[in-house]
Design a protein around this motif. Structure first.
Motif, PDB file in Angstrom:
ATOM      1  N   ARG A 183       0.826  -1.203   0.000  1.00 29.26           N
ATOM      2  CA  ARG A 183       0.000   0.000   0.000  1.00 29.26           C
ATOM      3  C   ARG A 183       0.859   1.250   0.000  1.00 29.26           C
ATOM      4  N   GLY A 184       0.353   2.251  -0.685  1.00 25.30           N
ATOM      5  CA  GLY A 184       1.033   3.541  -0.752  1.00 25.30           C
ATOM      6  C   GLY A 184       0.094   4.564  -1.328  1.00 25.30           C
ATOM      7  N   LYS A 185       0.615   5.432  -2.186  1.00 22.90           N
ATOM      8  CA  LYS A 185      -0.195   6.507  -2.746  1.00 22.90           C
ATOM      9  C   LYS A 185      -0.960   6.075  -3.987  1.00 22.90           C
ATOM     10  N   GLY A 186      -0.683   4.870  -4.464  1.00 21.88           N
ATOM     11  CA  GLY A 186      -1.424   4.356  -5.604  1.00 21.88           C
ATOM     12  C   GLY A 186      -2.370   3.249  -5.185  1.00 21.88           C
ATOM     13  N   THR A 187      -2.937   2.565  -6.154  1.00 20.58           N
ATOM     14  CA  THR A 187      -3.829   1.451  -5.881  1.00 20.58           C
ATOM     15  C   THR A 187      -3.024   0.296  -5.297  1.00 20.58           C
ATOM     16  N   TRP A 231       4.570   4.246  -8.331  1.00 19.44           N
ATOM     17  CA  TRP A 231       4.591   4.773  -6.968  1.00 19.44           C
ATOM     18  C   TRP A 231       5.329   3.780  -6.078  1.00 19.44           C
ATOM     19  N   GLU A 284       4.486   1.999   0.821  1.00 19.13           N
ATOM     20  CA  GLU A 284       4.842   2.529   2.127  1.00 19.13           C
ATOM     21  C   GLU A 284       4.682   1.505   3.242  1.00 19.13           C
TER      22      GLU A 284
END
Length: 284
Positions: free
Chosen positions: A34-38, A76, A79
Motif C-alpha cells: 500500500r502507498g499513494k497508488g492502488t 509509486w 509505504e
C-alpha cells in the motif's frame, strides 16, 4: 464470518474424497503493498531464523521497482505491507472439539523507519546478483502460531529438468473479509538447476502459467507416489514427497511476449540474507 476468529468444521458438507488437508497451504500469505497508488497484491511466507519468524517476499514487492532494470513497475513506491496469514489453533481452542480451528489475522509492516530508511534486509550482492528476495522483521508480540515454511520436514529429491514444481500463492484479488487459501500453480523446471540463471543469478527458470499476485510465493517440488531422493534411493511408501525449492519472483516475456517463463530464487539466498544481511535499498 470474520477473519479474526474463523472456525471451520468439516462436517456434513465436506466432499467425500480420499484425501487429506495439505498443511503447506497454510504457509503462504496474501500481501498488499500500500502507498499513494492502488494497492498491489502479492504473496510471501514466514521463515524461522534463530527461533524467530521473519517475513520473506520479493524486492520488487517492497520497492515497486523491477529488480533487473530498476524501472518502476507501479509508478509509486509502497509505504507499508499488509499481510494476512494463517495461524495455528491453541490447545484451548482445539479442546472445544472443532475438527479444524484457524485464525486469519493480519499485520501491517512499515517499509521505512523513523529516519526514512528501508526496514527490510536484502542480499549483500544485490547490485551484482539482483536477488529479488527480502526479509522483514516482525513487530513485537506473540507470533508463535504462524506457519513457517522451514518448520516443515522436507525430503531432498533428485532433480532433473522438466520435473514438476508448484508455486503456492495468491493470484486472485481478495476481499476484506473473504477467507482465502492459496492456489497451487503447477509448472516444470525449465533450466538446469545446477547452473545460475544466465550464468550470473542464483535462480532457475520454470515454465508455469503464473498470474499477477504470485510474486513472493514459496515454490516446491512434489512427486506423487514413489520418489527418487538425492542419494538415488527410492522412497516407495509415501503418497507424496515434497521439497522446498525457493522463492518465486516474476515472469519473463519470451520472444513472442508470452509470459510463461518465471524465475525461482534458490532457497539458499534466504540464509544468505539472514546470516550476512545488507540494509535495504530502494534503487539499483
Amino acid at each position: 464470518m470474520t477473519s479474526e476468529a474463523f472456525v471451520k468444521t468439516w462436517s456434513l458438507e465436506r466432499a467425500e474424497y480420499a484425501t487429506r488437508f495439505d498443511a503447506l497451504s497454510m504457509a503462504s500469505c496474501i500481501v498488499e503493498a500500500r502507498g499513494k497508488g492502488t494497492a498491489n497484491q502479492a504473496s510471501g511466507f514466514f521463515w524461522r531464523h534463530a527461533g524467530q519468524p521473519v517475513f520473506v517476499t520479493n524486492w520488487h514487492v517492497v520497492t515497486g521497482n523491477h529488480a533487473f532494470t530498476g524501472r518502476s513497475k507501479t509508478g509509486w513506491a509502497p509505504e507499508t505491507l499488509v499481510i494476512r496469514y494463517w495461524e495455528r489453533t491453541s490447545l484451548n481452542e482445539a479442546a472445544k472439539g472443532n475438527t479444524l480451528f484457524f485464525r486469519w489475522p493480519s499485520i501491517e509492516l512499515p517499509l521505512s523507519d523513523e529516519n526514512g530508511e528501508p526496514t527490510w534486509l536484502q542480499h549483500q550482492n544485490f547490485a551484482e546478483k539482483r536477488v529479488d528476495v527480502v526479509a522483514l522483521a516482525l513487530p513485537a508480540g506473540d507470533m508463535s502460531r504462524v506457519y513457517c515454511v522451514n518448520d516443515y520436514r522436507f525430503e531432498k529429491l533428485f532433480h532433473i529438468s522438466g520435473g514438476s514444481v508448484f508455486v503456492v500463492g495468491y493470484p486472485l484479488k481478495s476481499k476484506e473479509n473473504e477467507i482465502n487459501f492459496p492456489i497451487w500453480k503447477r509448472g516444470s523446471v525449465a533450466s538446469e538447476t545446477l547452473l545460475p540463471w544466465r550464468f550470473r543469478y542464483p535462480a532457475f527458470a520454470i515454465d508455469a502459467r503464473t498470474s499477477s499476485g504470485m510474486s513472493g510465493s514459496p515454490t516446491f517440488a512434489r512427486v506423487i507416489g514413489p520418489a527418487v531422493l538425492s542419494d538415488l534411493t527410492t522412497k516407495l511408501d509415501a503418497a507424496s514427497t515434497t521439497e522446498f525449492l525457493g522463492v518465486y519472483s516474476s515472469r519473463l516475456p519470451d520472444d513472442e511476449g508470452d509470459p510463461s517463463i518465471g524465475l525461482v530464487w534458490h532457497r539458499s539466498v534466504i540464509d544468505d540474507i539472514l546470516t550476512s544481511p545488507a540494509p535495504g535499498q530502494r534503487a539499483i
